[in-house]
Design a protein around this motif. Structure first.
Motif, PDB file in Angstrom:
ATOM      1  N   SER A 262      83.286  15.046 101.341  1.00 47.77           N
ATOM      2  CA  SER A 262      84.379  15.934 101.630  1.00 47.77           C
ATOM      3  C   SER A 262      84.592  15.839 103.304  1.00 47.77           C
ATOM      4  CB  SER A 262      84.350  17.400 101.214  1.00 47.77           C
ATOM      5  OG  SER A 262      84.066  17.619 100.004  1.00 47.77           O
ATOM      6  N   SER A 267      85.220  20.664 104.801  1.00 43.85           N
ATOM      7  CA  SER A 267      84.324  21.433 104.285  1.00 43.85           C
ATOM      8  C   SER A 267      84.234  21.000 102.911  1.00 43.85           C
ATOM      9  CB  SER A 267      85.027  23.059 104.251  1.00 43.85           C
ATOM     10  OG  SER A 267      86.258  22.896 103.740  1.00 43.85           O
ATOM     11  N   ASN A 268      83.260  21.683 101.972  1.00 41.53           N
ATOM     12  CA  ASN A 268      82.791  21.312 100.556  1.00 41.53           C
ATOM     13  C   ASN A 268      84.160  21.615  99.601  1.00 41.53           C
ATOM     14  OD1 ASN A 268      81.970  20.875  98.130  1.00 41.53           O
ATOM     15  ND2 ASN A 268      79.988  21.928  98.603  1.00 41.53           N
TER      16      ASN A 268
END
Length: 451
Positions: A262, A267-268
């Motif tokens: 990502s 961020s995820n």
């Protein structure tokens, strides 16, 4: 009538299917003689005119007179008939007739309309129970309209094509809309029957016996599911298999890829929320409705303890989605997997079912942006090639597709089920995520195989 059985002759009552010709005149013009069973002829006449496109609703009939004694039907309708009518003799029982053999079908039923396998079996059983004339003397065809839970209309006639006309007529008189329905029939599905069903907007046709090749072609073009040889607990899917909800197990495992870095998002992505649900949760929920076994491919399984499925790590860490697909194929118990990226919030079951129903080492969709490898089916036959690529440091899925035996599904076929191709789009940047939250829709680029 005499019956001969195992060397013994007995006398039994004479009872044969009645055959009745009825001369049909419309607006003072004789157009056809229909040969049919002699009951409820108003349904046959009204339905025949409807499936030929001469009327669309009950209000189009100004006068209808049907005389059972003389075998005549005189009808007046709104508007005029075409000046020239070219009859086509059909493959129906005896000799059927149609005037709209080459007419294009109307807009197909919504791709969201599907039926379970059990609803097909149950519908056939219920239709058999309702077929009283067949039970008395045989020699009669049956047809029915079902909403998937119960039969709404039922008809019997000598001619299998007549049963469809009778259903069309009953629908006019009763106010039942057959659009999006399941049509059941005891007879062979030929081209004129498929065309009649298309004119009614039927979503799925199920027959006890075989369809013809022209019927299959008409159904495919009209987006109508076509099932043949419905017997016991089996059938054959001849057209648009996505119309039938069947378990994709034990043939296929559902796979969610959640191992990406990502980088562009920062961020995820899998843990971002949409409508109060994390994206990976949404992906799992949708996949769980299609597959008995789900694998989540991740090298950080502790982050996804809330997902109730088996987690599998890459055997070749750092090699991107190709390594994730390789890990899934190595770990699953089935010969094939259906793979999606975790950040595809618009997964459409009808598209998944269609892809999973087709053969090929890889089944991949063509989209306006090119091939979509992260919404595709992969077979274990791809493993040797994947091994060679990964050991050589080659991580491109597109290279795999260049070398593998792929079944490329044309954009036009995908568009029938997903007109805006939204099921193939994902989220890569904070701005895309922000716009998604604001709009409530997903209108972004396709999944990036390298991200």
């Amino acid at each position: 009538m005499l019956r001969y059985d195992k060397g013994v002759t007995t006398e039994i009552p004479d009872e044969f299917p009645a055959e009745f010709p009825i001369k049909l005149s419309v607006n003072g013009r004789e157009i056809a003689t229909l040969v049919a069973s002699p009951h409820e002829l108003r349904f046959l006449v009204a339905g025949f005119l409807r499936t030929q496109g001469f009327v669309r609703e009950i209000g189009d009939f100004l006068v209808m007179g049907v005389c059972d004694e003389s075998g005549e039907a005189n009808v007046r309708i709104r508007g005029e008939l075409p000046e020239r009518l070219t009859p086509v003799l059909t493959s129906g029982c005896g000799t059927g007739i149609t005037f709209t053999f080459n007419a294009g079908p109307p807009k197909p039923a919504s791709p969201e309309v599907t039926f379970s396998a059990e609803s097909i079996f149950a519908g056939m059983r219920e239709m058999s129970k309702l077929s009283e004339r067949y039970g008395r003397h045989g020699g009669i065809h049956s047809a029915a309209i079902s909403d998937g839970s119960r039969i709404l209309l039922h008809a019997e006639d000598l001619g299998r094509h007549n049963t469809i006309d009778r259903l069309a007529g009953q629908a006019l008189f009763s106010g039942v809309d057959p659009a999006g329905s399941l049509m059941l029939t005891s007879g062979r599905v030929s081209s004129e029957m498929a065309a009649k069903a298309a004119s009614l907007g039927v979503a799925l046709i199920a027959s006890r016996t075989s369809p013809t090749d022209m019927a299959v072609r008409i159904c495919r073009e009209a987006g109508i599911g076509l099932v043949g040889y419905v017997r016991g607990d089996s059938f054959r899917l001849a057209a648009c298999p996505e119309r039938v909800r069947i378990s994709l197990q034990p043939r296929i495992t559902g796979v969610i890829l959640a191992g990406g870095e990502s980088r562009r998002m920062g961020s995820n992505k899998a843990l971002l929320t949409i409508n109060g649900e994390r994206m990976v949760e949404s992906a799992y929920r949708r996949m769980a409705g299609l597959f008995d076994e789900i694998l989540l491919i991740t090298n950080t399984p502790e982050r996804y303890d809330f997902i109730p499925c088996r987690k599998v790590g890459d055997l070749y860490p750092g090699m991107g989605p190709l390594a994730g697909i390789h890990a899934a194929l190595t770990s699953c118990a089935t010969e094939r997997v259906f793979v999606i990226a975790c950040d595809m919030p618009n997964l459409k079951p009808q598209v998944v079912r269609m892809l999973c129903s087709l053969p090929g080492d890889v089944v991949v969709a063509g989209t306006p942006g090119g091939l979509e490898p992260l919404h595709a089916v992969y077979s274990k036959s791809c493993l040797p090639l994947m091994e060679v690529m990964l050991k050589a440091g080659e991580r491109s899925i597109l290279t795999l597709l260049d070398r593998a035996d792929i079944n490329l599904i044309p954009q036009a076929r995908i568009a029938e089920l997903d007109p805006d191709f939204s099921s193939f789009r994902n989220i890569n940047t904070p701005e895309e995520y922000r716009q998604l939250i604001l709009s409530g829709t997903h209108t972004y680029e396709q999944a990036d195989a390298a991200d």
